[in-house]
Write an enzyme that holds these catalytic residues in place. Sequence first.
Site, PDB file in Angstrom:
ATOM      1  N   HIS A   1      81.659  49.749  54.225  1.00  0.00           N
ATOM      2  CA  HIS A   1      82.699  50.729  53.932  1.00  0.00           C
ATOM      3  C   HIS A   1      82.787  50.913  52.418  1.00  0.00           C
ATOM      4  CE1 HIS A   1      84.783  49.357  57.908  1.00  0.00           C
ATOM      5  NE2 HIS A   1      83.764  50.170  58.134  1.00  0.00           N
TER       6      HIS A   1
ATOM      7  N   MET B   1      88.631  43.961  56.565  1.00  0.00           N
ATOM      8  CA  MET B   1      89.918  44.128  57.229  1.00  0.00           C
ATOM      9  C   MET B   1      89.749  44.899  58.523  1.00  0.00           C
ATOM     10  SD  MET B   1      93.275  43.705  57.011  1.00  0.00           S
ATOM     11  CE  MET B   1      93.718  43.460  55.289  1.00  0.00           C
TER      12      MET B   1
ATOM     13  N   SER C   1      83.014  45.159  55.174  1.00  0.00           N
ATOM     14  CA  SER C   1      84.003  45.998  54.502  1.00  0.00           C
ATOM     15  C   SER C   1      84.517  45.265  53.267  1.00  0.00           C
ATOM     16  CB  SER C   1      85.136  46.370  55.464  1.00  0.00           C
ATOM     17  OG  SER C   1      86.003  47.320  54.876  1.00  0.00           O
ATOM     18  N   THR C   2      85.808  45.006  53.176  1.00  0.00           N
ATOM     19  CA  THR C   2      86.386  44.392  51.981  1.00  0.00           C
ATOM     20  C   THR C   2      85.702  43.064  51.661  1.00  0.00           C
ATOM     21  OG1 THR C   2      88.518  45.364  52.563  1.00  0.00           O
ATOM     22  CG2 THR C   2      88.530  43.614  50.913  1.00  0.00           C
TER      23      THR C   2
ATOM     24  N   ASP D   1      86.767  46.962  62.986  1.00  0.00           N
ATOM     25  CA  ASP D   1      85.558  47.767  63.106  1.00  0.00           C
ATOM     26  C   ASP D   1      84.340  46.867  63.308  1.00  0.00           C
ATOM     27  OD1 ASP D   1      83.879  49.986  63.115  1.00  0.00           O
ATOM     28  OD2 ASP D   1      83.624  49.969  60.945  1.00  0.00           O
TER      29      ASP D   1
END
Length: 349
Positions: A193, A287, A167-168, A290
């Site tokens: 993401h 973050m 993600s991030t 998940d």
Amino acid sequence: MRSNKIRVLVVDDSIVARKTIMDGLAKFPRIEVIGYAINAMDAQTKVEKLNPDVMTCDVQMPGMTGIEFLKKLLPKHPLPVVLVSSLNLKVFDALHAGAVGFVRKPDGVQSREAFIQSLAEAVVEASSAKVRRPAAVVHEPQPDLTASLPVAPLSVQHPYIIGLGASTGGTEATLEVMKRLPADIPAMVIVQHMPPGFTKMYAERLNRLCRMEVREAANGDKLTRGLALVAPADLQTRVNRTPSGEYYVSCSMGDKVSGHRPSVDALFHSMADNVRCKMVGIIMTGMGADGAEGLLRMRQRGAYTIGQDKESCVVYGMPGVAYDRGAVCEQASCERIASVLLRSLQTGR
């Protein structure tokens, strides 16, 4: 006395866009908009004066672009930056220059409310991010950056499927892994993401910079050696098995899983449930949680699992939760994950 709220500086040359962003973010209790800037020069002054926690920044600005601005700003002020961008390849150059996240500008399809909600979530995530030093920006057409990177000979005795979630900070971290892998890597499925529209461009970018074929997944795509599929934004992507033993991906709307669509957990759980050959799961910077439960399920089913270490993560959330829950067999930096993966594939452990 400094506020406990996340103090945000908004940088955009459009009066309408600035007002939309500032008014929208001001409605969130955790966020305080402390000012705005109309261009890069103005932003440089405001950063030094206001010392914000997070900055939102348009990629396309007159004079100095957002990319040039980040390359100049971040070495002196390592500030988490969230890009606000139209559907444009330059967003990946800006992420390469040190931005930690991005949100797509409204285009008539997405509502203004949905845009502000996404931006607020990105600001909160960015407030916990570790800003890395800007790298040299890669321009198109791009040279083969993998040519000088050593790749161990790959001799895999058994069929494998590899799942990777991030993600991030994951767009650049995943590239660091992928560009170190050989062309004949076992089939891979990647969940990153990302806003709608960008996953196809991201897959194309990976395809240009890496040895294997990389493309955005389509419903029914078969998993084959030498192919990496990127889950399309806003679709759950899962691995399935035919009665004859062939593997393919399904891409469908479905509900959000662990707050996301696509979800790393949805991918990993599908691998744990459906894959009968050997498999590897990799969880990287991001973050939240998940992927943690799905990776644990994969490990329980015999998969070798790798987590990005804290030192190299932009946000040590997803891999940290996975490690704490016992889902990770081995931790490594994003630069070392490829070698750990190749060792696992070659040794069968």
